[in-house]
Enzyme design. Structure first.
Site, PDB file in Angstrom:
ATOM      1  CG  ASN A 250       3.871   1.439  -2.226  1.00 52.71           C
ATOM      2  OD1 ASN A 250       4.921   1.950  -1.850  1.00 52.71           O
ATOM      3  ND2 ASN A 250       3.793   0.725  -3.345  1.00 52.71           N
TER       4      ASN A 250
ATOM      5  N   GLY B 265      -2.476  -0.145  -8.028  1.00 48.65           N
ATOM      6  CA  GLY B 265      -1.662  -0.992  -8.881  1.00 48.65           C
ATOM      7  C   GLY B 265      -0.429  -1.587  -8.243  1.00 48.65           C
ATOM      8  CG  ASP B 266       3.700  -1.588  -6.305  1.00 44.27           C
ATOM      9  OD1 ASP B 266       3.597  -2.741  -5.845  1.00 44.27           O
ATOM     10  OD2 ASP B 266       4.787  -0.999  -6.416  1.00 44.27           O
ATOM     11  CG  LEU B 267      -3.049  -0.939  -2.019  1.00 49.27           C
ATOM     12  CD1 LEU B 267      -2.587   0.489  -1.865  1.00 49.27           C
ATOM     13  CD2 LEU B 267      -4.565  -0.999  -2.181  1.00 49.27           C
ATOM     14  CD1 TRP B 268       4.217  -2.412  -2.346  1.00 52.27           C
ATOM     15  CD2 TRP B 268       5.088  -3.272  -0.473  1.00 52.27           C
ATOM     16  NE1 TRP B 268       5.405  -1.773  -2.105  1.00 52.27           N
ATOM     17  CE2 TRP B 268       5.963  -2.287  -0.962  1.00 52.27           C
ATOM     18  CE3 TRP B 268       5.436  -3.954   0.696  1.00 52.27           C
ATOM     19  CZ2 TRP B 268       7.154  -1.952  -0.322  1.00 52.27           C
ATOM     20  CZ3 TRP B 268       6.626  -3.629   1.328  1.00 52.27           C
ATOM     21  CH2 TRP B 268       7.461  -2.643   0.820  1.00 52.27           C
TER      22      TRP B 268
END
Length: 258
Positions: free
Chosen positions: A165, A159-162
């Site tokens: 991370n 969900g916040d896979l930049w």
């Protein structure tokens, strides 16, 4: 274990669910076989994690990560927008609250719960102009109407896979700081591409060795970047507003609605 082996985050002003959501998301991804930072303890104002040693990114590690990511997505979720199994609290992306309302169709979920709430904040902040907003909302109507819905079941997303991370450790990739929920697998991949990730082509190759992606997924990357770009436009200024607008125009073109 020494203090040097533990990474502690502490905030006395955090929402009571903030660190609980992080721990629940990590556990949910780990259940699907994804290597994540192990939670040592969690409370209302803190979380303690195993510190992850870092090393350089390699193509074999990237390919293994891609395969693990596909298996994680395949583990599924209870619905589009669903929180991690067994977690009853608020969801977050970064510091911002994020909806856990579940929808039957992906397009309706994606726009109502992941794009429009952050678009409104971006407009109020002056990061999106009235003209840009009109085009973005046209793209949102197209997606809500099901133009890009398919037969993919809800995937188990980070969900916040930049890139920040995705930690490259001696044992392979380890993920941190999820905004975990049920969504479309292409959204995680689109976020990996947004800020650049080492050996992205190898990640995709590893992914497709487990779960081949639908034809045209590369063309749909801007569609799946509407959410992270809206989040960034809400907090980081007009540059992201312009990127959000460009992604909306591509989405309209993809849907034949220019």
């Amino acid at each position: 274990m020494s203090n040097a082996d533990v990474f502690r985050k502490h905030d006395p002003h955090a929402h009571p669910d903030f660190f609980r959501a992080e721990a629940a998301g990590l556990a949910w991804l780990a259940e699907a076989g994804m290597p994540v930072a192990r939670v040592r303890s969690v409370g209302e104002h803190h979380i303690e994690l195993d510190r992850v040693p870092d090393t350089r990114a390699t193509a074999p590690a990237a390919r293994a990560f891609g395969a693990a990511l596909a298996r994680m997505h395949d583990a599924g979720a209870a619905g589009f927008g669903a929180a991690p199994d067994g977690y009853d609290g608020q969801l977050f992306i970064g510091r911002r609250p994020m909806s856990r309302t579940v929808h039957e169709s992906w397009g309706a979920f994606y726009i109502a719960e992941r794009v429009l709430p952050f678009l409104r904040i971006a407009v109020d902040a002056g990061s999106v102009t009235a003209g840009q907003r009109a085009d973005i909302e046209r793209a949102c109507e197209l997606v809500t109407g099901g133009a890009f819905d398919d037969d993919e079941p809800p995937a188990r997303l980070h969900g916040d896979l930049w890139n920040g991370n995705v930690l490259w450790s001696p044992g392979g990739v380890v993920l941190i700081d999820p905004a975990a929920h049920g969504g479309h697998r292409e959204t995680d991949l689109a976020m990996l591409a947004l800020f650049g990730c080492p050996h992205l082509a190898e990640i995709v190759a590893g992914y497709e060795s487990v779960h081949p992606l639908r034809t045209g997924w590369q063309d749909r990357v801007p569609l799946h970047q509407l959410h992270p770009l809206a989040v960034h436009a809400a907090g980081y200024g007009a540059g992201y507003g312009r990127e959000l607008h460009r992604a909306a125009l591509v989405t309209l073109e993809l849907g034949g609605n220019t």
